[in-house]
Design a protein around this motif. Structure first.
Motif, short mmCIF file in Angstrom:
data_model
loop_
_atom_site.label_atom_id
_atom_site.label_comp_id
_atom_site.label_asym_id
_atom_site.label_seq_id
_atom_site.Cartn_x
_atom_site.Cartn_y
_atom_site.Cartn_z
N UNK A 39 -4.40 -2.18 4.34
CA UNK A 39 -3.70 -0.89 4.32
C UNK A 39 -4.69 0.26 4.16
N UNK A 40 -4.27 1.43 4.55
CA UNK A 40 -5.08 2.63 4.32
C UNK A 40 -4.76 3.26 2.98
N UNK A 41 -3.65 2.82 2.36
CA UNK A 41 -3.23 3.34 1.07
C UNK A 41 -3.60 2.37 -0.05
N UNK A 42 -3.79 2.92 -1.26
CA UNK A 42 -4.12 2.10 -2.40
C UNK A 42 -2.90 1.61 -3.14
N UNK A 43 -3.12 0.73 -4.12
CA UNK A 43 -2.03 0.22 -4.93
C UNK A 43 -1.36 1.34 -5.71
N UNK A 44 -0.03 1.32 -5.72
CA UNK A 44 0.72 2.36 -6.41
C UNK A 44 0.80 3.67 -5.66
N UNK A 45 0.28 3.69 -4.43
CA UNK A 45 0.21 4.95 -3.67
C UNK A 45 0.77 4.81 -2.26
N UNK A 46 1.65 3.84 -2.04
CA UNK A 46 2.27 3.70 -0.73
C UNK A 46 1.81 2.51 0.08
N UNK A 47 0.97 1.62 -0.52
CA UNK A 47 0.48 0.46 0.23
C UNK A 47 1.61 -0.49 0.63
N UNK A 48 2.57 -0.70 -0.28
CA UNK A 48 3.67 -1.61 0.05
C UNK A 48 4.51 -1.05 1.20
N UNK A 49 4.77 0.23 1.19
CA UNK A 49 5.52 0.84 2.29
C UNK A 49 4.78 0.64 3.60
N UNK A 50 3.46 0.84 3.57
CA UNK A 50 2.66 0.67 4.80
C UNK A 50 2.70 -0.77 5.28
N UNK A 51 2.58 -1.72 4.37
CA UNK A 51 2.64 -3.13 4.75
C UNK A 51 4.03 -3.50 5.24
N UNK A 52 5.06 -2.94 4.62
CA UNK A 52 6.43 -3.20 5.07
C UNK A 52 6.63 -2.72 6.50
N UNK A 53 6.12 -1.54 6.82
CA UNK A 53 6.24 -1.02 8.18
C UNK A 53 5.47 -1.89 9.17
N UNK A 54 4.33 -2.42 8.72
CA UNK A 54 3.56 -3.34 9.57
C UNK A 54 4.36 -4.60 9.86
N UNK A 55 5.01 -5.15 8.85
CA UNK A 55 5.82 -6.36 9.04
C UNK A 55 6.97 -6.08 10.01
N UNK A 56 7.64 -4.96 9.82
CA UNK A 56 8.76 -4.61 10.69
C UNK A 56 8.29 -4.44 12.13
N UNK A 57 7.13 -3.82 12.32
CA UNK A 57 6.57 -3.65 13.66
C UNK A 57 6.31 -4.98 14.31
N UNK A 58 5.72 -5.92 13.56
CA UNK A 58 5.44 -7.26 14.09
C UNK A 58 6.73 -7.96 14.50
N UNK A 59 7.75 -7.86 13.67
CA UNK A 59 9.01 -8.55 13.98
C UNK A 59 9.71 -7.93 15.17
N UNK A 60 9.69 -6.61 15.26
CA UNK A 60 10.42 -5.95 16.35
C UNK A 60 9.69 -6.02 17.68
N UNK A 61 8.35 -6.15 17.63
CA UNK A 61 7.58 -6.24 18.88
C UNK A 61 7.45 -7.67 19.36
N UNK A 62 7.93 -8.63 18.55
CA UNK A 62 7.85 -10.03 18.98
C UNK A 62 6.47 -10.61 18.86
N UNK A 63 5.60 -10.00 18.05
CA UNK A 63 4.25 -10.49 17.91
C UNK A 63 4.17 -11.64 16.93
#
Length: 396
Positions: A372-396
């Protein structure tokens, strides 16, 4: 072979040819070294095969291990001779030898094994340029915004600018930049190649996106390429990413890893953005489990108003992960894990999808994980969540 008259359509056998010599000195056997979990050469083979634009896809090699990997990922193999497998052998000579053994081929798409961010759509568009737009050769370029200065070869000699006026330096947004070959691919007709050319006749360039334009030459390129592939690479269409469980370390992921204490109690802080990310995943049907090695007091957990299950005092994180997988009937492929410390490394390595904050430990960063480009406690989980959603929706 000339283009067909009238319609401008060029017919004939079009072969993708990936050159993969076994004797690379910069990175030994780099063509089959694992990059983001797959052999390097597998990334371009997958792109070439999934483009469905080629009549055949070949790997030209002199090495048994590379041949085995090439066939495993769906390519045919041409065993090149020792004469064209030397350090000093130009790619052109290796391609010419390939054509001597495969006279049925009329057009060659020479794809570099060291360009792992290549996408099928790019290759399909280039094939259209060769097949239907009358071009004899097409090669890949990328746009750079770099100012060039003349090299000083004599001590004391002054330099001069080559592509700018120092008195009126353009802003990046006001300058289109310049096009540079990036080496990802060179397409050419057999007629050109037989004349000793990979670029000639009616030529065209194909501009690739900067994020897809990367080449691996030395070891220092590897970690950069790995992170680029995880963000922008083509992961294939045949096996979609399915995440049913996300296990995330509280300490250093949900929080910044700090604990504030006074005589009566302790407190921690976290970002509401990360709760948004957790909520987005839950709306996609993903079960979330937050864990901590610390024995966080229940009253503190309750005040955090977390929308998911929390398990504290987890000394053995892998045991907790495997127990939850067993309860849900999941494989590692269906599990995502986010961690930041050395104690997370084992889980990060085994999870099908893994992520680390930007300020994670070195050992955690060295795993095959999304960084992630964000640190712990500063939005890293949100960034990783969006990455997971992108992978699932793109069929990757």
């Amino acid at each position: 072979m000339a283009a067909a008259g009238g319609s401008g359509e060029r017919r004939g056998h079009l072969a993708a040819v990936i050159l993969a010599r076994g004797g690379s000195k910069g990175i030994p056997l780099k063509n089959i070294r694992k990059l983001a979990g797959r052999p390097l050469i597998a990334w371009v083979l997958r792109a070439a095969l999934d483009s469905q634009a080629f009549d055949s896809v070949w790997v030209s090699t002199d090495n048994d291990e590379i041949e085995k990997v090439a066939k495993e990922f769906g390519a045919q193999v041409h065993r090149r001779s020792a004469e064209v497998s030397k350090d000093t052998t130009p790619s052109l000579e290796t391609i010419q030898e390939f054509l001597q053994h495969h006279p049925e081929v009329d057009i060659v798409g020479n794809i570099q094994a060291t360009s792992p961010c290549l996408h099928p759509l790019d290759l399909a568009k280039v094939v259209d340029m060769i097949r239907n737009q009358g071009y004899d050769s097409v090669f890949a370029v990328v746009r750079h915004h770099m100012f060039r200065w003349r090299e000083v070869k004599v001590p004391g000699e002054g330099t001069v600018p080559e592509n700018l006026n120092p008195a009126c330096r353009p802003r990046r947004q006001d300058w289109r930049g310049e096009l540079f070959e990036n080496g990802s691919f060179y397409f050419a007709t057999k007629e050109l190649i037989s004349r000793g050319l990979l670029q000639g006749g009616k030529m065209a360039y194909y501009e690739m996106k900067p994020e897809h334009s990367i080449d691996i030459d030395v070891d220092l390129d590897w970690p950069i390429a790995e992170q680029r592939v995880k963000r922008f690479g083509y992961f294939g269409k045949e096996v979609p990413t399915v995440v049913k469980l996300l296990v995330c370390n509280i300490d250093g992921c949900l929080t910044d890893g700090r604990v504030y204490v006074n005589q009566e109690h302790e407190s921690i802080s976290y970002s509401l953005r990360d709760l948004d990310g957790i909520q987005k995943l839950m709306e996609k049907g993903v079960t979330i489990l937050l864990i901590s090695q610390r024995n966080i007091h229940p009253s503190l957990i309750s005040t955090m108003n977390l929308p998911c299950e929390v398990e504290v005092n987890t000394i053995n994180k892998m045991a907790v992960l495997q127990m939850r997988m067993s309860e849900m009937g999941l494989s590692f492929y269906e599990v995502a894990y986010m961690g930041c410390s050395d104690s997370d490394v084992e889980c990060l390595k085994f999870a099908g999808t893994s992520g680390v904050p930007v300020d994670a430990s070195t050992a955690a960063k060295m795993t095959d994980s999304f960084s992630c480009t964000q640190g712990g406690g500063c939005g890293a989980i949100e960034e990783f969540a969006e990455h997971i959603i992108t992978l699932m929706e793109s069929g990757r």
